[in-house]
Scaffold this active site. Structure first.
Site, PDB file in Angstrom:
ATOM      1  N   GLU A   1     146.187 110.271  25.594  1.00  0.00           N
ATOM      2  CA  GLU A   1     147.034 108.952  25.793  1.00  0.00           C
ATOM      3  C   GLU A   1     147.460 108.221  24.705  1.00  0.00           C
ATOM      4  O   GLU A   1     147.663 106.959  24.735  1.00  0.00           O
ATOM      5  CB  GLU A   1     145.713 107.859  26.611  1.00  0.00           C
ATOM      6  CG  GLU A   1     145.095 108.370  27.849  1.00  0.00           C
ATOM      7  CD  GLU A   1     145.977 108.496  29.022  1.00  0.00           C
ATOM      8  OE1 GLU A   1     147.231 108.406  28.779  1.00  0.00           O
ATOM      9  OE2 GLU A   1     145.487 109.118  30.006  1.00  0.00           O
TER      10      GLU A   1
ATOM     11  N   HIS B   1     140.531 102.376  25.864  1.00  0.00           N
ATOM     12  CA  HIS B   1     140.614 102.895  27.318  1.00  0.00           C
ATOM     13  C   HIS B   1     139.563 103.581  27.887  1.00  0.00           C
ATOM     14  O   HIS B   1     138.840 104.127  27.018  1.00  0.00           O
ATOM     15  CB  HIS B   1     141.968 103.868  27.438  1.00  0.00           C
ATOM     16  CG  HIS B   1     141.861 104.615  28.849  1.00  0.00           C
ATOM     17  ND1 HIS B   1     142.202 104.045  29.786  1.00  0.00           N
ATOM     18  CD2 HIS B   1     141.449 105.828  28.803  1.00  0.00           C
ATOM     19  CE1 HIS B   1     141.868 104.939  30.912  1.00  0.00           C
ATOM     20  NE2 HIS B   1     141.754 105.921  30.237  1.00  0.00           N
TER      21      HIS B   1
ATOM     22  N   HIS C   1     136.608 104.144  31.755  1.00  0.00           N
ATOM     23  CA  HIS C   1     136.665 104.131  33.206  1.00  0.00           C
ATOM     24  C   HIS C   1     135.600 103.078  33.599  1.00  0.00           C
ATOM     25  O   HIS C   1     134.540 103.909  34.141  1.00  0.00           O
ATOM     26  CB  HIS C   1     136.416 105.537  33.322  1.00  0.00           C
ATOM     27  CG  HIS C   1     137.320 106.395  32.745  1.00  0.00           C
ATOM     28  ND1 HIS C   1     137.201 107.741  32.718  1.00  0.00           N
ATOM     29  CD2 HIS C   1     138.741 106.385  32.414  1.00  0.00           C
ATOM     30  CE1 HIS C   1     138.433 108.362  32.361  1.00  0.00           C
ATOM     31  NE2 HIS C   1     139.240 107.451  32.004  1.00  0.00           N
TER      32      HIS C   1
ATOM     33  N   GLU D   1     132.709  82.523  32.400  1.00  0.00           N
ATOM     34  CA  GLU D   1     133.089  82.993  31.202  1.00  0.00           C
ATOM     35  C   GLU D   1     134.580  83.739  31.519  1.00  0.00           C
ATOM     36  O   GLU D   1     135.258  83.942  30.304  1.00  0.00           O
ATOM     37  CB  GLU D   1     132.274  84.455  30.737  1.00  0.00           C
ATOM     38  CG  GLU D   1     132.436  84.557  29.255  1.00  0.00           C
ATOM     39  CD  GLU D   1     131.339  85.788  29.001  1.00  0.00           C
ATOM     40  OE1 GLU D   1     130.654  86.173  29.864  1.00  0.00           O
ATOM     41  OE2 GLU D   1     131.521  86.439  27.873  1.00  0.00           O
TER      42      GLU D   1
ATOM     43  N   HIS E   1     141.375 104.946  38.388  1.00  0.00           N
ATOM     44  CA  HIS E   1     141.224 105.564  37.085  1.00  0.00           C
ATOM     45  C   HIS E   1     140.431 104.552  35.728  1.00  0.00           C
ATOM     46  O   HIS E   1     139.501 105.138  35.438  1.00  0.00           O
ATOM     47  CB  HIS E   1     142.791 105.922  36.551  1.00  0.00           C
ATOM     48  CG  HIS E   1     142.465 106.714  35.172  1.00  0.00           C
ATOM     49  ND1 HIS E   1     143.729 107.457  34.781  1.00  0.00           N
ATOM     50  CD2 HIS E   1     142.015 106.689  34.104  1.00  0.00           C
ATOM     51  CE1 HIS E   1     143.314 108.004  33.373  1.00  0.00           C
ATOM     52  NE2 HIS E   1     142.358 107.594  33.110  1.00  0.00           N
TER      53      HIS E   1
HETATM   54  O1  2HA Z   1     140.954 110.995  27.360  1.00  0.00           O
HETATM   55  O2  2HA Z   1     140.393 108.928  29.755  1.00  0.00           O
HETATM   56  O3  2HA Z   1     143.026 108.994  30.522  1.00  0.00           O
HETATM   57  C1  2HA Z   1     140.840 111.006  28.706  1.00  0.00           C
HETATM   58  C2  2HA Z   1     141.321 109.941  29.550  1.00  0.00           C
HETATM   59  C3  2HA Z   1     142.833 109.960  30.099  1.00  0.00           C
HETATM   60 ZN    ZN Z   2     141.335 107.764  31.466  1.00  0.00          ZN
END
Ligand code: 2HA
Ligand code: ZN
Length: 295
Positions: free
Chosen positions: A129, A152, A154, A182, A223
């Site tokens: 990414e 990033h 999940h 908050e 995602h």
């Molecule tokens: O790096 O999360 O979106 C692995 C991920 C790809």
């Molecule tokens: Zn990811």
């Protein structure tokens, strides 16, 4: 073998980069993200912009180890340093193997490659990414010269909500704002949302960066989440706050889903006033959490 000559090499008295506070922060935050269950297997990635002054203090970051191609024009970031997590690496392991699972790169003048100065010592590369990260840094730096971090991950409850709540920024942002006092204080601009897109592509990178003109936190439906900020703590705090709101929403659904009380729109106005912030005006009035039938 250490000789007197090695000892006298320029810079040899300086500390090594692995012991820098930046690598320490990266080890700690990837571990936090892993322990929350937001970065299973090789999920997630972090990039941390560092300045020349910060980097040059270390003895082992002054030689180009190899050059890594970048598949778009990142010349807006020429000469910029990033400490970044590696593609395919498990956040579970970064704490023990920072020199293998993260790397320090400097963006080349033409913006089509990066020089590796430290790390990725088994031949690794920056996260898949990386285009999304670099495009987001470019965008956020226009908004905020102190922009440093893109993260990033999940987060489970927010991803679940992308299946059950309409993927519309106003609906999502208002629900998250109303889950805890908050929320509006931490993300007054609300949550940006992309349509579902293929990860690891320049297309999702560009779409994310476009959203980052108006938001610091963007959901990738089914995602995960992308967040940007001035520090590791601030960026992580943004994700924590969004995910906590999503967790409260999920818990409400598990308790039957009916709200008998809520943070009203008037309460949101009072919060904005008290904390001297300007919430996204487009999201300030709309549906109540309390259904007509239970009122
Ligand atoms: O790096 O999360 O979106 C692995 C991920 C790809
Ligand atoms: Zn990811």
């Amino acid at each position: 073998m250490n000789s007197r000559n090695d000892f006298l090499k320029p810079g040899s008295d300086k500390e090594t980069f692995v012991n820098s506070p930046y690598v320490t922060e990266m080890r700690k935050i990837t571990n936090e993200l892993y322990r929350h269950g937001w970065d299973e297997r090789n999920g997630g990635n972090v990039s941390y912009r560092l300045t020349e002054a910060e980097v040059s203090a270390y003895s082992d970051v002054h030689q180009v180890l190899r050059n890594i191609p970048i598949d778009f024009d990142a010349s807006a970031l020429k000469g910029t340093y990033f400490l970044v997590t590696g593609t395919g690496r498990y956040f579970k392991n970064v704490i023990d193997f920072p020199e293998r699972d993260t790397g320090l790169v400097k963006i080349s003048d033409d913006g089509h490659s990066a020089d590796l100065l430290w790390g990725f010592n088994d031949g690794g590369q920056p996260t898949s990414e990386f285009p999304s990260h670099l495009m987001t840094h470019i965008q956020r730096l226009k908004q905020d010269p102190d922009q440093r971090v893109v993260m990033h991950c999940h987060p489970t409850n927010l991803i679940a909500m992308s299946f059950t709540v309409p993927q519309d920024e106003k609906t999502f942002s208002r629900i998250l704002w109303k889950m805890q006092a908050e929320s509006i204080v931490v993300f007054p601009e609300g949550l940006g949302i992309l349509p579902y897109m293929t990860p690891g592509t320049n297309e999702i990178g560009q779409a994310t960066a476009d959203k980052m003109a108006d938001f610091r936190v963007v959901m990738w439906p089914h995602h995960g989440i992308f967040a940007a900020g001035d520090s590791i703590d601030e960026t992580y705090g943004l994700i924590e706050t969004v995910e906590k709101a999503a967790q409260i929403y999920t818990t409400i659904q598990a308790q039957g889903g009916e709200c008998l009380a809520e943070i009203s729109d008037a309460d949101l106005v009072k919060l904005a006033k008290r904390f001297d912030l300007t919430p996204n005006p487009e999201f300030m009035d709309g549906k109540s959490m309390i259904r007509e039938t239970v009122k």
